[in-house]
Write an enzyme that holds these catalytic residues in place. Structure first.
Site, PDB file in Angstrom:
ATOM      1  N   ASP A   1     -59.245   8.244 -43.509  1.00 17.78           N
ATOM      2  CA  ASP A   1     -60.206   9.282 -43.900  1.00 17.78           C
ATOM      3  C   ASP A   1     -61.226   9.429 -42.764  1.00 17.78           C
ATOM      4  OD1 ASP A   1     -62.021   7.207 -44.195  1.00 17.78           O
ATOM      5  OD2 ASP A   1     -62.429   7.585 -46.317  1.00 17.78           O
TER       6      ASP A   1
ATOM      7  N   CYS B   1     -59.681   3.326 -44.275  1.00  9.21           N
ATOM      8  CA  CYS B   1     -60.865   4.083 -44.713  1.00  9.21           C
ATOM      9  C   CYS B   1     -62.087   3.228 -44.387  1.00  9.21           C
ATOM     10  CB  CYS B   1     -60.763   4.474 -46.183  1.00  9.21           C
ATOM     11  SG  CYS B   1     -60.712   3.092 -47.351  1.00  9.21           S
ATOM     12  N   GLY B   2     -63.218   3.500 -45.013  1.00  6.92           N
ATOM     13  CA  GLY B   2     -64.435   2.760 -44.670  1.00  6.92           C
ATOM     14  C   GLY B   2     -64.280   1.272 -44.948  1.00  6.92           C
ATOM     15  N   THR B   3     -63.866   0.942 -46.146  1.00 10.29           N
ATOM     16  CA  THR B   3     -63.677  -0.463 -46.529  1.00 10.29           C
ATOM     17  C   THR B   3     -62.218  -0.858 -46.619  1.00 10.29           C
ATOM     18  OG1 THR B   3     -63.633   0.193 -48.847  1.00 10.29           O
ATOM     19  CG2 THR B   3     -65.780  -0.469 -47.946  1.00 10.29           C
TER      20      THR B   3
ATOM     21  N   GLY C   1     -60.583   1.767 -51.127  1.00  6.60           N
ATOM     22  CA  GLY C   1     -60.126   3.002 -51.787  1.00  6.60           C
ATOM     23  C   GLY C   1     -58.679   3.305 -51.440  1.00  6.60           C
TER      24      GLY C   1
ATOM     25  N   HIS D   1     -44.635 -13.207 -47.810  1.00  4.14           N
ATOM     26  CA  HIS D   1     -44.527 -13.539 -49.234  1.00  4.14           C
ATOM     27  C   HIS D   1     -44.534 -12.323 -50.159  1.00  4.14           C
ATOM     28  CE1 HIS D   1     -45.962 -18.026 -48.860  1.00  4.14           C
ATOM     29  NE2 HIS D   1     -44.958 -17.714 -48.042  1.00  4.14           N
ATOM     30  N   ASN D   2     -45.290 -11.288 -49.818  1.00  5.82           N
ATOM     31  CA  ASN D   2     -45.407 -10.126 -50.726  1.00  5.82           C
ATOM     32  C   ASN D   2     -44.557  -8.950 -50.283  1.00  5.82           C
ATOM     33  OD1 ASN D   2     -48.838 -10.874 -50.329  1.00  5.82           O
ATOM     34  ND2 ASN D   2     -47.650 -11.514 -52.114  1.00  5.82           N
TER      35      ASN D   2
ATOM     36  N   ARG E   1     -65.314   0.079 -41.497  1.00  6.00           N
ATOM     37  CA  ARG E   1     -66.727  -0.298 -41.547  1.00  6.00           C
ATOM     38  C   ARG E   1     -66.893  -1.800 -41.771  1.00  6.00           C
ATOM     39  NH1 ARG E   1     -68.281   4.916 -45.341  1.00  6.00           N
ATOM     40  NH2 ARG E   1     -68.463   6.421 -43.640  1.00  6.00           N
TER      41      ARG E   1
ATOM     42  N   ARG F   1     -37.607 -17.240 -53.119  1.00  3.31           N
ATOM     43  CA  ARG F   1     -38.390 -17.282 -54.361  1.00  3.31           C
ATOM     44  C   ARG F   1     -39.403 -16.135 -54.439  1.00  3.31           C
ATOM     45  NH1 ARG F   1     -40.766 -20.568 -50.737  1.00  3.31           N
ATOM     46  NH2 ARG F   1     -43.027 -20.887 -50.753  1.00  3.31           N
ATOM     47  N   HIS F   2     -39.782 -15.631 -53.277  1.00  2.00           N
ATOM     48  CA  HIS F   2     -40.782 -14.560 -53.270  1.00  2.00           C
ATOM     49  C   HIS F   2     -40.213 -13.255 -53.811  1.00  2.00           C
ATOM     50  CE1 HIS F   2     -43.328 -17.320 -51.221  1.00  2.00           C
ATOM     51  NE2 HIS F   2     -42.425 -17.474 -50.260  1.00  2.00           N
TER      52      HIS F   2
ATOM     53  N   ARG G   1     -40.783 -12.919 -57.532  1.00  2.00           N
ATOM     54  CA  ARG G   1     -42.170 -12.556 -57.873  1.00  2.00           C
ATOM     55  C   ARG G   1     -42.440 -11.082 -57.570  1.00  2.00           C
ATOM     56  NH1 ARG G   1     -43.773 -18.186 -54.948  1.00  2.00           N
ATOM     57  NH2 ARG G   1     -43.049 -19.523 -56.653  1.00  2.00           N
TER      58      ARG G   1
HETATM   59  C1  RB5 Z   1     -66.106   7.205 -47.506  1.00  2.00           C
HETATM   60  O1  RB5 Z   1     -67.478   7.343 -47.403  1.00  2.00           O
HETATM   61  C2  RB5 Z   1     -65.747   5.862 -48.115  1.00  2.00           C
HETATM   62  O2  RB5 Z   1     -66.077   5.834 -49.448  1.00  2.00           O
HETATM   63  C3  RB5 Z   1     -64.276   5.574 -47.917  1.00  2.00           C
HETATM   64  O3  RB5 Z   1     -63.976   5.593 -46.566  1.00  2.00           O
HETATM   65  C4  RB5 Z   1     -63.767   4.225 -48.403  1.00  2.00           C
HETATM   66  O4  RB5 Z   1     -64.572   3.190 -47.922  1.00  2.00           O
HETATM   67  C5  RB5 Z   1     -63.477   4.101 -49.820  1.00  2.00           C
HETATM   68  O5  RB5 Z   1     -62.992   3.072 -50.300  1.00  2.00           O
END
Ligand code: RB5
Length: 153
Positions: free
Chosen positions: A10, A67-69, A72, A100-101, A111, A134-135, A138
């Site tokens: 994003d 994305c930022g974190t 999302g 494993h996954n 960020r 085994r994985h 699961r």
């Molecule tokens: C966008 O501002 C932010 O919400 C998005 O990049 C993300 O971090 C969502 O999980």
């Protein structure tokens, strides 16, 4: 021939996505960039959906969503059938989510980590194979949750 790595972000992660793509392409991988292509505010679920649909259409076996974190993107991707998305901010997790996954989508936060670490994480993710054994049992259980009606009735 190896399938391309399907990548999207994003607006919060445009620069990091470019660096990760360049890093992978410099090593000979092919990446397909599903956007976003500008810094205009956009909605991450649209981009998670594009990459997950393309994986399910067979355009690629692996995706990277930033994305930022990364949260999302990982939430959205894990709502898509057949997708096992892993949010990683360290190389150990990236290695073991492949071993494993059998994760098929890597999510990262632009960020929360730097571009250098993101490139290292992407490296480990795309180079590590699934251990099986085994994985697989699961993973079959995880994927079976897609077929269950978890509405608590
Ligand atoms: C966008 O501002 C932010 O919400 C998005 O990049 C993300 O971090 C969502 O999980």
């Amino acid at each position: 021939m190896n399938k391309p790595i399907l990548v999207a972000c994003d607006h919060a992660a445009l620069e990091m996505k470019k660096e990760v793509i360049k890093h992978l392409e410099d090593q000979g991988y092919t990446c397909v960039d599903f956007g976003t292509h500008t810094s205009a505010s956009c909605n991450y679920p649209d981009y998670a959906e594009k990459v997950c649909r393309a994986i399910n259409d067979g355009e690629g076996d692996m995706g990277i969503l930033i994305c930022g974190t990364g949260i999302g993107m990982s939430m959205a991707a894990n709502k898509c059938r057949g997708i096992r998305a892993a949010l990683c901010s360290d190389t150990f997790s990236a290695r073991f989510t492949r071993l494993h996954n059998n994760a098929n989508v890597l999510c990262m936060g632009a960020r929360t980590i730097g571009a250098g670490l993101a490139c290292d994480i992407a490296d480990v993710f795309v180079k590590t194979g699934f251990e099986g054994g085994r994985h697989q049992t699961r993973i079959d259980m995880v994927m079976a949750l897609e077929e269950k009606r978890l509405n608590n009735n």
